[in-house]
Design an enzyme around this catalytic site. Structure first.
Site, PDB file in Angstrom:
ATOM      1  N   CYS A 128      75.667  31.585 -27.861  1.00  0.00           N
ATOM      2  CA  CYS A 128      75.665  30.119 -27.851  1.00  0.00           C
ATOM      3  C   CYS A 128      75.247  29.595 -26.476  1.00  0.00           C
ATOM      4  O   CYS A 128      76.071  29.522 -25.554  1.00  0.00           O
ATOM      5  CB  CYS A 128      77.057  29.592 -28.217  1.00  0.00           C
TER       6      CYS A 128
ATOM      7  N   CYS B 219      77.129  26.445 -25.374  1.00  0.00           N
ATOM      8  CA  CYS B 219      78.501  26.662 -24.897  1.00  0.00           C
ATOM      9  C   CYS B 219      78.509  27.319 -23.508  1.00  0.00           C
ATOM     10  O   CYS B 219      79.317  26.969 -22.649  1.00  0.00           O
ATOM     11  CB  CYS B 219      79.280  27.580 -25.843  1.00  0.00           C
ATOM     12  N   ASP B 220      77.623  28.296 -23.300  1.00  0.00           N
ATOM     13  CA  ASP B 220      77.754  29.162 -22.125  1.00  0.00           C
ATOM     14  C   ASP B 220      76.645  29.014 -21.079  1.00  0.00           C
ATOM     15  O   ASP B 220      76.773  29.554 -19.973  1.00  0.00           O
ATOM     16  CB  ASP B 220      77.774  30.636 -22.580  1.00  0.00           C
TER      17      ASP B 220
END
Ligand code: FAD
Ligand code: NAP
Length: 302
Positions: free
Chosen positions: A130, A133-134
């Site tokens: 992701c 997200c990261d």
């Protein structure tokens, strides 16, 4: 007793709930996480009509907010099993059993694992699925993206906002991604390509990823490249284990339906990415959802 329960609050499930509720049905929308599904992991959506560009989480909230006003019951839970009792379906979570006259399965799909050494060991320590997200944790690093489809190319482009460089490794010498994304990637001077190659092993220093062994599929030659992070986008598997007892999936777990979204079991419908179909997009998910919302109404009216 619900008229219908929708399992999964991605774009497909939220649209089905909208259409069913507007047909005055008693609707339960059962979701294990935040509403939005895969849209929550997408930074920029540029192909949803009406919005030149909208973030996944924003589109998720825009789809979710009207549902409460329409009386859709948002239920938190992980569905473990569904039992088909004919006129009634039982939807079972760890703590509850919900009764419904019809069911809409909108559980989507989830990222596939690469299955190479180091992937599990360094998951969340340099291996990610992701970028949204990261990505920000990898500022000024050299990153590897695995895959050649829309997700790999789109997320590689997104990662260039943070990374020093992004290398896409693909098992062929041509991308599968849409032309518009390919053109952007080829024009981006932070993006490099390793063609005809697969990841053999993800290596690290025990706490984080440091390098990746890559094998050329034509020559068999293995080379080691320094990377601080590996983002894996090699496609999707259906999320349908909770209905495995109903015998409505194909051998890979996708659910075949007719054009009214009906599965082979009366009163059970399937929509969105979990359905056996060619194009998995937000637009096709909401189209399926609208059809299923009306199909459920017609089924109950009959
Ligand atoms: P999902 O979005 O997968 O939602 C399914 C929901 O079901 C999830 O919320 C999940 O938590 C829930 N669920 C699953 N199992 C259970 C259970 N047992 N109990 C309770 N709840 C459960 N499409 C586009 O059109 N444009 C894009 O720009 C785009 N970008 C993308 C970028 C990435 C990185 C990815 C991975 C996909 C992208 N897509 C894009 C594809 C799009 O996101 C999907 O086609 C769409 O989200 C499918 O919707 P869905 O409702 O069928 O399933
Ligand atoms: P996908 O389209 O199935 O592409 C998967 C890619 O990974 C392919 O290039 C495939 O190679 C490669 N691959 C598969 N298994 C592999 C393995 N074991 N090792 C190495 N490479 C492997 O999956 P996706 O890109 O995640 O997209 C999923 C769906 O979401 C698609 O329907 C897509 O259109 C949609 N989506 C849309 C957008 C958008 O509209 N902007 C963005 C993201 C996703 P081959 O090409 O050789 O098969």
């Amino acid at each position: 007793m619900y008229d219908t329960i929708v399992i999964g609050a991605g774009p497909a499930g939220m649209t089905a709930a909208l259409y069913a509720a507007r047909s005055n049905l008693k609707v339960g929308l059962l979701e294990q996480g935040a509403p939005g599904g895969q849209m929550n992991n997408t930074a920029d959506i540029e192909n949803y009509p009406g919005f030149e560009l909208i973030s996944g989480p924003d589109l998720s909230m825009k789809m979710f907010e009207p549902l409460e006003k329409l009386g859709v019951e948002h239920i938190y839970g992980i569905v473990e099993e569904v039992e088909d009792k004919g006129q009634t379906k039982l939807v079972k979570t760890a703590d509850e059993v919900y009764e419904t006259k019809s069911l809409i399965v909108a559980t989507g799909a989830k990222h596939r694992l690469l299955g190479v050494a180091g992937e599990a060991d360094y998951s969340s320590r340099g291996v990610s699925y992701c970028a949204v997200c990261d990505g920000a944790f990898f500022r000024d690093q050299d990153l590897l993206v695995v895959g050649g489809g829309d997700s790999a190319v789109e997320e590689a482009l997104f990662l260039t906002r943070f990374a020093k460089s992004v290398t896409i490794v693909h098992r062929r010498d041509q991308l599968r991604a849409q032309k518009v994304l390919q053109d952007r990637a080829f024009a981006n001077n932070k993006i490099n390509f390793i063609w005809d190659s697969v990841v053999k092993e993800i290596k690290g220093d025990g706490s984080k990823v440091t390098s990746v062994d890559v094998e050329n599929v034509n020559t068999g030659e293995v080379s080691n490249h320094a990377f601080g992070g590996v983002f894996i986008y090699i496609g999707l598997d259906p999320v349908s284990q909770m209905v495995s007892g109903l015998d409505i999936t194909d051998q890979d777990g996708w659910i075949p339906t007719d054009d009214q979204m009906a599965t082979k079991r009366t009163g059970i419908f399937a929509i969105g990415d979990v359905r056996q179909k060619n194009l998995r997009q937000i637009t096709t998910a909401v189209g399926d959802g609208a059809t299923a919302g009306i199909s459920v109404y017609n089924y109950l009216a009959e």
